[in-house]
Structure formats: structure tokens, C-alpha cells
Design a protein around this motif. Sequence first.
Motif, PDB file in Angstrom:
ATOM      1  N   TYR A  33       0.833  -1.198   0.000  1.00  0.00           N
ATOM      2  CA  TYR A  33       0.000   0.000   0.000  1.00  0.00           C
ATOM      3  C   TYR A  33       0.867   1.247   0.000  1.00  0.00           C
ATOM      4  CZ  TYR A  33      -3.604  -3.194   1.786  1.00  0.00           C
ATOM      5  OH  TYR A  33      -4.492  -4.229   1.957  1.00  0.00           O
ATOM      6  N   TYR A  35       0.381   5.335   1.055  1.00  0.00           N
ATOM      7  CA  TYR A  35      -0.436   6.354   1.707  1.00  0.00           C
ATOM      8  C   TYR A  35       0.348   7.669   1.701  1.00  0.00           C
ATOM      9  CZ  TYR A  35      -3.897   3.154   3.729  1.00  0.00           C
ATOM     10  OH  TYR A  35      -4.917   2.248   3.915  1.00  0.00           O
ATOM     11  N   GLN A  37       0.615  11.358   4.010  1.00  0.00           N
ATOM     12  CA  GLN A  37       0.226  11.961   5.287  1.00  0.00           C
ATOM     13  C   GLN A  37       0.782  13.371   5.387  1.00  0.00           C
ATOM     14  OE1 GLN A  37       1.676  10.018   8.873  1.00  0.00           O
ATOM     15  NE2 GLN A  37      -0.135  10.640  10.015  1.00  0.00           N
ATOM     16  N   GLY A  42      -4.367  12.095   9.474  1.00  0.00           N
ATOM     17  CA  GLY A  42      -4.065  10.684   9.372  1.00  0.00           C
ATOM     18  C   GLY A  42      -3.621  10.337   7.965  1.00  0.00           C
ATOM     19  N   PRO A  43      -3.058   9.157   7.779  1.00  0.00           N
ATOM     20  CA  PRO A  43      -2.650   8.745   6.428  1.00  0.00           C
ATOM     21  C   PRO A  43      -3.850   8.674   5.485  1.00  0.00           C
ATOM     22  CG  PRO A  43      -1.638   7.334   8.099  1.00  0.00           C
ATOM     23  CD  PRO A  43      -2.669   8.171   8.802  1.00  0.00           C
ATOM     24  N   PHE A  45      -5.181   7.128   1.855  1.00  0.00           N
ATOM     25  CA  PHE A  45      -4.910   6.048   0.918  1.00  0.00           C
ATOM     26  C   PHE A  45      -4.641   6.595  -0.477  1.00  0.00           C
ATOM     27  CE2 PHE A  45      -5.238   2.018  -1.091  1.00  0.00           C
ATOM     28  CZ  PHE A  45      -6.016   2.188  -2.233  1.00  0.00           C
ATOM     29  N   TYR A  48      -3.094   0.490  -3.880  1.00  0.00           N
ATOM     30  CA  TYR A  48      -2.520  -0.737  -3.353  1.00  0.00           C
ATOM     31  C   TYR A  48      -2.433  -1.834  -4.411  1.00  0.00           C
ATOM     32  CZ  TYR A  48      -6.683  -3.754  -2.345  1.00  0.00           C
ATOM     33  OH  TYR A  48      -7.799  -4.565  -2.407  1.00  0.00           O
ATOM     34  N   MET A  89       4.474  13.370   3.792  1.00  0.00           N
ATOM     35  CA  MET A  89       5.174  12.108   4.072  1.00  0.00           C
ATOM     36  C   MET A  89       4.485  11.026   3.248  1.00  0.00           C
ATOM     37  SD  MET A  89       7.461  10.505   6.032  1.00  0.00           S
ATOM     38  CE  MET A  89       7.642  10.997   7.742  1.00  0.00           C
ATOM     39  N   LEU A  91       4.004   7.185   2.801  1.00  0.00           N
ATOM     40  CA  LEU A  91       4.151   5.978   3.607  1.00  0.00           C
ATOM     41  C   LEU A  91       3.837   4.740   2.764  1.00  0.00           C
ATOM     42  CD1 LEU A  91       2.202   7.238   6.738  1.00  0.00           C
ATOM     43  CD2 LEU A  91       4.629   6.680   6.713  1.00  0.00           C
TER      44      LEU A  91
END
Lengths: 112, 109
Positions: A33, A35, A37, A42-43, A45, A48, A89, A91
Motif C-alpha cells: 500500500y 499512503y 500523510q 491521518g494517512p 490512501f 494498493y 510524508m 508511507l
Amino acid sequence: DTGVSQNPRHKITKRGQNVTFRCDPISEHNRLYWYRQTLGQGPEFLTYFQNEAQLEKSRLLSDRFSAERPKGSFSTLEIQRTEQGDSAMYLCASSPGGGELFFGEGSRLTVL
Amino acid sequence: EDQVTQSPEALRLQEGESSSLNCSYTVSGLRGLFWYRQDPGKGPEFLFTLYSAGEEKEKERLKATLTKKESFLHITAPKPEDSATYLCAVTDSWGKLQFGAGTQVVVTP
């Protein structure tokens, strides 16, 4: 270390340049996945993969973003013609299936 | 669309002062609710998965509970090392997770 590995950890670029992030998942995990941020959130989406197949992409993922997972192993996330709003960021997480995601340390992008 | 709302946004506790964080969700067909801990500049670290209303999970000073509309993360007698942002997430399909914005917890000695 057998966790999720992301590179580079930090990337500073000028607006309009292309950047690529790499993610090496936990080896026995077939799901991967991406993500994004931003500070205080929060992260979110992005996309994926199950093995090499990209199963879902968020509406947040404009055509400047592309992700690949050749041979179902590592993955790359490329951002073309970066904009200041891309600063975040990024992730990566992997999962054996069943819901729990195991995250890497993230790649921080700063667009000047 | 699935929604996850966490409250409070921030929580400041004295060491030893127990408290609870809330995660309320709207999702059609909850498959799982997840709690993660995130330290500054790091990726989220998995804590718990809860699958059905009435379920509880514990780990050290943390206990997570689930009802049909919300989940609570109880922190009992917290220590400074429990300072972090706690994130809640839900899934309806074992695909992507939908995260809340998190609760930032600071525990002072």
C-alpha cells in the motif's frame, strides 16, 4: 531488519521536477500500500497492489502520480512535475492479507 | 463514504492519570477496526485489530474496546513513553484502511 524499507527517507526538490520513491515490503507479504500523510492528519490512501496487480487507486492520485510493483516485489511511486501541494510524508505498508498493515518509516517530500 | 472521527484532537496527561480516546466510525459492513501508534517522524505502528462489537484487546497499559458505532482506547496509568499520536482506522473489505486524524497524547512526568 525484516521490516518495510523506504528510500529515500527525505527528498527536497524544486517545483516541476520528478521524484521517485522506493518501497521494499516484508518479503512474505503479497499486499503493498501507498499512503500520503500531511501534518496533523491521518494517512490518506493512494493505491494498493496484490502481488504485481494494482487493485485500487484513490481519486487523490492524479495522472502525475504513478505506482508500479514489477514482479510483485518492491514498489516505486513516481510523482511527475511536482507541485508544492505534493509536500507530505509518503508511507508504504505491506500486509499478508487480513487487514493489518505494517508501515515503513516513510519518505518525506519537500517541494520548494 | 466511510468516515472515521477521533476525539479529542489532543490530550495532555500527568503520569499515572488514566484516560480514554474515542474513535467513532460510519462504515457499511465493518470488517475490522485498527489502532496504531505513531511517533513523530515515523510510520504508524500496529497495536490492535477488533472485529466485532463487544470485543476487547489489551497490551501493556492499553486496552481497546469496540461497539457498533465507536471504539475506545483506554490508557491506564500512562507513562511518558506512551506519548504519541494514536490513530484509528477501519476497513469494510480487507482492502484499504480509512484512517482518522488521530489523537496526540502527551504524558508529563
